[in-house]
Design a protein around this motif. Structure first.
Motif, short mmCIF file in Angstrom:
data_model
loop_
_atom_site.label_atom_id
_atom_site.label_comp_id
_atom_site.label_asym_id
_atom_site.label_seq_id
_atom_site.Cartn_x
_atom_site.Cartn_y
_atom_site.Cartn_z
N GLY A 169 0.82 -1.21 0.13
CA GLY A 169 0.04 -0.05 0.00
C GLY A 169 0.97 1.09 -0.03
N GLY A 170 1.61 1.33 1.24
CA GLY A 170 2.52 2.60 1.40
C GLY A 170 2.03 3.87 1.03
N PRO A 171 0.62 4.27 0.94
CA PRO A 171 0.41 5.62 0.67
C PRO A 171 0.85 6.86 1.51
N GLY A 210 0.37 5.25 -8.74
CA GLY A 210 1.81 4.48 -8.40
C GLY A 210 1.15 3.35 -6.96
N HIS A 211 0.62 3.80 -6.39
CA HIS A 211 0.24 2.93 -5.05
C HIS A 211 -0.80 1.78 -5.68
N LEU A 212 -1.32 2.01 -6.64
CA LEU A 212 -2.38 0.94 -7.00
C LEU A 212 -1.60 -0.47 -7.12
N VAL A 248 -0.20 -1.42 6.20
CA VAL A 248 -0.25 -0.36 5.16
C VAL A 248 0.88 0.56 5.25
N HIS A 249 1.52 0.71 6.30
CA HIS A 249 2.74 1.46 6.31
C HIS A 249 2.71 2.97 5.71
N LEU A 250 1.77 3.83 6.51
CA LEU A 250 1.68 5.08 5.98
C LEU A 250 2.68 5.91 5.73
N GLY A 251 3.03 6.89 4.98
CA GLY A 251 4.23 7.82 5.01
C GLY A 251 3.49 8.81 5.78
N ASP A 252 3.86 9.15 6.82
CA ASP A 252 3.38 10.24 7.39
C ASP A 252 4.36 11.14 8.39
N ARG A 273 11.90 0.90 -8.45
CA ARG A 273 12.83 1.70 -8.31
C ARG A 273 13.47 2.32 -7.05
N GLN A 274 12.92 1.84 -5.92
CA GLN A 274 13.27 1.89 -4.66
C GLN A 274 14.16 0.81 -3.93
N ASP A 275 14.67 -0.17 -4.92
CA ASP A 275 15.51 -1.60 -4.83
C ASP A 275 16.83 -1.17 -3.91
N LEU A 276 17.49 0.08 -4.29
CA LEU A 276 18.85 0.47 -3.57
C LEU A 276 18.35 0.81 -2.03
N HIS A 277 17.24 1.48 -1.99
CA HIS A 277 16.95 1.94 -0.58
C HIS A 277 16.75 0.87 0.26
N PHE A 278 15.91 -0.10 -0.27
CA PHE A 278 15.94 -1.49 0.63
C PHE A 278 17.20 -2.45 0.63
#
Ligand code: ARG
Length: 588
Positions: free
Chosen positions: A121-123, A132-134, A158-162, A351-356
């Motif tokens: 989810g990650g909205p 993108g969140h779909l 859901v790990h909200l970005g807040d 595209r977030q693979d480096l972050h992870f």
């Protein structure tokens, strides 16, 4: 219960052994020449070298031992040494009956259920959900359902970005617009209002405005950075505002996810990790992992075998504010403490693979997780428009999820009213149900890691490899079953008998692959395998339907057997689409 090819493999293993060969050679696979046979065993070729014998001779020896097997109808040796096999019809019917009485339809559930957290989810609160969140929501939901079907304890978060800059931006913009609000008065000591000083509509307009301004106005941006840091340090007025933002956004997000048939067990957010940050950072410093680099606090996560540079993992910025990596690391700490999961799976844009990569390495290196805790990243590709570029609105803006769903529903509605069999009152709801299948199947039928083209015309078509085609097939089965009931038939006590024609046998063979398909889909985190499977089942069913008299069948036992097979087909298809996260209407 056993898989069909396990039964077959056992027969072959016995036959190899009896002839004096290694039973391990007796593997059976689906034929790659369906025109010649249904299954094949290539073990004789593999054994030729070991036994210094022509494969043909080995195959002959084995085939002789298979004569009279209840599992096979046809056993044929062809050069250079293939053993071609057809299933025995009685045995296959028996297998269908076994499947019928298994609530998991031949899936072998986990012996040791694991606890798996899926982060999907990650909205980001206060930002509208966009396409993108779909993908994260659709893919994560399906993997969650498949994992549960396998018997695991799967927790969706859901790990909200807040907790990032977007909160500081909103606070800053509000301060510019409504400086008189008590949240901005440092001397205010009373109770903050219950009511939020904005609606969701306003909130969604505030964020883009703030974001745009921060790009051209440095003072404004600095103010937002400072507000973010003050929020993270718990400034009361900002915390109160943050609470309002969360409440208003979460209510809206819940509505949107419900529409997508996506449900989270946990509505946790980045901010929930905040209390774990100070101790985590302190320990990383004390144990010598964290060091200062240009004012920032970082952990080196490079490894000797790296072929490309993996930069250090940033823990704190020079101003002390936490970052995306910080909250992700602290969330791992929190999850270990609260759930001690066997696996944490992140379903996020690739595209977030480096972050992870950085977060996972840092978590392992600094001992945030056990050696046995799996940290996995399922990075998905981009959803593109027909022009091959990331999906946009007609005027080039970011497509809101709501609008995308609305467009699909409208298109479905048009197609459904053209089909006069449904009364208008039903059409709107049916369009919603079928529209969701179009979106989800359109997405899930592609391998998750690949980009795909979102094509409304293709996805909403009743023909071809689409969600509506699958639903159409289920609805067809439902309507035959209800006509059967209307004519006084009962599904109780019907017995599936051996197939009366090839297309029926083919349908049975396809159904028998359900268990293996679901297990593979889970192991490989690949819902697209279930899509490919139900497309094959649907095609097999429709051929069978066109070639076979069902309701007009004279022999009542044969008719009963066909009806029972229809009911099993329906169960397999409905279970499958439930694992994909959508459902079928009664009519369409
Ligand atoms: N909010 C993030 C984004 O919109 C996605 C979060 C993914 N999950 C995570 N644990 N980082 O990009």
């Amino acid at each position: 219960m056993k898989k069909l090819n396990e039964y077959m493999g056992e027969e072959l293993a016995k036959a190899f052994e009896k002839a004096g060969y290694d039973p391990a050679l007796g593997k059976v696979v689906v034929s790659n020449r369906p025109d010649l046979c249904e299954y094949q065993c290539n073990g004789a070729m593999a054994g030729a070298k070991k036994y210094k014998k022509a494969p043909f001779m080995i195959a002959d020896d084995v085939a002789a031992n298979l004569a009279g097997s209840r599992v096979f109808d046809k056993i044929e040796v062809v050069k250079p040494g293939f053993i071609n096999l057809d299933t025995n019809k009685d045995f296959l019917a028996e297998y269908m009956r076994e499947m019928e009485s298994d609530p998991y339809l031949s899936v072998t559930r986990a012996e040791k259920p694991e606890t798996i957290i899926i982060d999907y989810g990650g909205p980001n609160v206060a930002k509208p959900l966009h396409v993108g969140h779909l993908r994260s929501a659709i893919i994560g939901e399906s993997i969650k359902r498949i994992g549960r079907f396998m018997g695991h304890n799967v927790i969706g978060d859901v790990h909200l970005g807040d907790w990032g800059l977007q909160m500081g931006l909103i606070i800053t913009e509000l301060r510019v617009r409504k400086p008189e609000l008590p949240y901005f008065d440092d001397d205010f000591t009373g109770e903050y209002p219950e009511e939020a000083p904005f609606t969701i509509g306003e909130l969604e307009e505030i964020y883009p405005a703030a974001s745009a301004r921060s790009k051209v106005d440095d003072d404004y941006r600095n103010e937002a950075l400072e507000a973010t840091e003050q929020l993270q340090n718990g400034k009361p007025g900002y915390m109160a505002l943050w609470n309002h933002i969360m409440k208003v956004s979460v209510a809206d997000l819940k509505k949107n996810y419900a529409r997508l048939n996506v449900e989270f067990d946990l509505w946790k957010a980045e901010s929930d990790a905040q209390p774990y940050i100070p101790a985590m950072v302190q320990r990383m410093k004390d144990e010598g992992y964290a060091y200062e680099d240009q004012g920032a606090l970082v952990v080196d996560v490079s490894e000797e075998s790296d072929t490309k540079e993996v930069p250090p993992c940033m823990l704190l910025k020079s101003d002390g504010a936490s970052l995306y990596t910080t909250t992700d690391l602290a969330t791992i700490v929190e999850r270990m403490k609260l759930y001690d999961p066997d696996e944490m799976l992140y379903v996020v844009d690739k595209r977030q693979d480096l972050h992870f990569e950085q977060v996972f390495r840092c978590a392992r290196k600094t001992g945030l997780v056990k050696d046995t805790t799996r940290l996995s990243f399922l990075g998905f590709g981009t959803m593109n428009g027909k022009d091959g570029k990331p999906f946009k609105t007609r005027d080039g803006g970011v497509m809101r999820l709501e609008n995308l769903i609305g467009d699909i529903e409208q298109e479905m509605f048009k197609k459904i009213v053209e089909n006069r069999s449904v009364k208008d009152t039903d059409a709107e709801n049916t369009a919603k149900v079928v529209g969701l299948s179009a979106i989800k199947y359109g997405d899930l039928s592609n391998q998750a890691t690949k980009d795909y083209i979102f094509d409304v015309d293709r996805f909403t078509s009743f023909e071809g490899n689409t969600g509506p085609y699958i639903l159409y097939t289920i609805v067809r089965i439902k309507s035959i079953l209800s006509r059967f009931a209307e004519e006084g038939g009962s599904e109780d006590g019907l017995v599936i008998l051996p197939a009366i024609n090839e297309s029926q046998k083919n349908l049975m063979l396809k159904l028998s692959a359900f268990g293996q398909t679901v297990e593979n889909a889970f192991d490989e985190k690949a819902p697209h395998k279930i899509c490919a499977y139900i497309y094959e089942v649907s095609n097999a069913f429709n051929s069978f339907y066109h070639e076979t008299k069902i309701l007009s069948q004279e022999d009542p036992e044969v008719k009963g057997s066909l009806i029972a097979l229809l009911a099993l087909t329906k169960k397999v298809l409905e279970t499958s689409i439930d694992l994909l996260g959508f459902s079928a209407p009664d009519r369409m």
